[in-house]
Enzyme design. Sequence first.
Site, PDB file in Angstrom:
ATOM      1  N   ASP A 187      -0.484   5.126  -8.425  1.00 13.07           N
ATOM      2  CA  ASP A 187      -0.071   3.834  -7.771  1.00 13.07           C
ATOM      3  C   ASP A 187       0.381   4.336  -6.376  1.00 13.07           C
ATOM      4  OD1 ASP A 187       3.091   4.398  -7.622  1.00 13.07           O
ATOM      5  OD2 ASP A 187       2.265   5.209  -9.561  1.00 13.07           O
TER       6      ASP A 187
ATOM      7  N   ASP B 183       3.401   3.652  -4.911  1.00 17.44           N
ATOM      8  CA  ASP B 183       4.653   3.319  -4.887  1.00 17.44           C
ATOM      9  C   ASP B 183       5.085   1.745  -4.467  1.00 17.44           C
ATOM     10  OD1 ASP B 183       7.274   4.435  -5.824  1.00 17.44           O
ATOM     11  OD2 ASP B 183       7.931   4.638  -3.829  1.00 17.44           O
TER      12      ASP B 183
HETATM   13  N1  LIG Z   1       5.766   5.574  -8.021  1.00 20.91           N
HETATM   14  C1  LIG Z   1       6.179   6.518  -8.600  1.00 20.91           C
HETATM   15  N2  LIG Z   1       7.654   6.858  -8.679  1.00 20.91           N
HETATM   16  C2  LIG Z   1       8.105   7.615  -9.263  1.00 20.91           C
HETATM   17  N3  LIG Z   1       7.409   8.512 -10.425  1.00 20.91           N
HETATM   18  C3  LIG Z   1       6.163   7.995 -10.524  1.00 20.91           C
HETATM   19  N4  LIG Z   1       5.178   8.358 -11.655  1.00 20.91           N
HETATM   20  C4  LIG Z   1       3.999   7.542 -11.364  1.00 20.91           C
HETATM   21  N5  LIG Z   1       4.343   6.587 -10.246  1.00 20.91           N
HETATM   22  C5  LIG Z   1       5.564   6.865  -9.712  1.00 20.91           C
END
Ligand SMILES: Nc1ncnc2[nH]cnc12
Length: 287
Positions: free
Chosen positions: A210, A212
């Site tokens: 992703d 974030d």
């Molecule tokens: N955006 C994110 N922040 C922290 N841990 C994660 N693991 C997968 N995506 C994450």
Amino acid sequence: MAQPVIGVIGGSGLYEIEQLTDIREVVLDTPFGAPSDAYVTGLLDGVRMIFLPRHGRGHRLLPSEVNYRANIHGMKQLGVERIISVSAVGSMKEEIVPGHIVIPDQFFDRTQGKRASTFFGEGVVGHVQFADPVCADLAAVLYDAAVAAGAVAHKGGTYICIEGPNFSTRAESNIYRSWGVDVIGMTNIPEARLAREAEICYATVALATDYDCWHAEHEDVSIEAVLAIIEHNVATARDIIRRAARQLATPRDCGCGEALKYAIMTQRDRIPEATRNKLELLIGRYL
Ligand SMILES: Nc1ncnc2[nH]cnc12
Ligand SMILES: CSC[C@H]1O[C@H](OP(=O)(O)O)[C@H](O)[C@@H]1O
């Protein structure tokens, strides 16, 4: 010489390695408490592997609840010399697209002091070098394996480790980006610190799942989106492990196995008996 043993710590979405043969489960106790689950030992193309799901089977442990010391101590008990960590991460850079693999070479610790992050204490002081927290040799093998597996892979990068379990605020995410980090996760610290103290090579296959919450054109991170990406890429992660294992069936030639050589400060005859016993497996040969 006995064949080197490779440990795999599986993160979110990787709870077993399906291709293992000659499988046995090992339940271990350690001086630091219980590991996340039973270790699964088996052969992968003839190479001895030890697998542990970081959050336990059924994903029961928060990043802050994982007993990282026990997990690493158990690996040491089982003769593991190299640990391949597999982790889901958020991407903090446009060019790291969800589905890509990153092999980080640095960590930035934003955990909040809730995790036991050293084997030392109780009368014995040790300071290991951690300037380069990842085993460069192991990381190189993982990168090559990722490319050979057909993944888009990024060599190197900084993994910022937050406490979680909540994802970051937008302000935090933007500030982390301004610091130049590449990926974000919740688990590789203190795991990497403890592997270094245990003189075990450590490197991570980080799967970007992703963006974030900083990216204007992408949805904010959600478990739904993370799991969808993992599901599409778990076969690639297993393929990377398999390809890497074939390259790692040789004795290691890096400094990780001697990380404690100059690290222990305490006058030997002042180390309490109980602490000596507790740390025997890790520091016995230096006392
Ligand atoms: N955006 C994110 N922040 C922290 N841990 C994660 N693991 C997968 N995506 C994450
Ligand atoms: C499922 S998203 C958040 C979760 O995933 C990562 O865990 P792991 O490193 O074990 O794959 C991240 O650090 C969080 O714990």
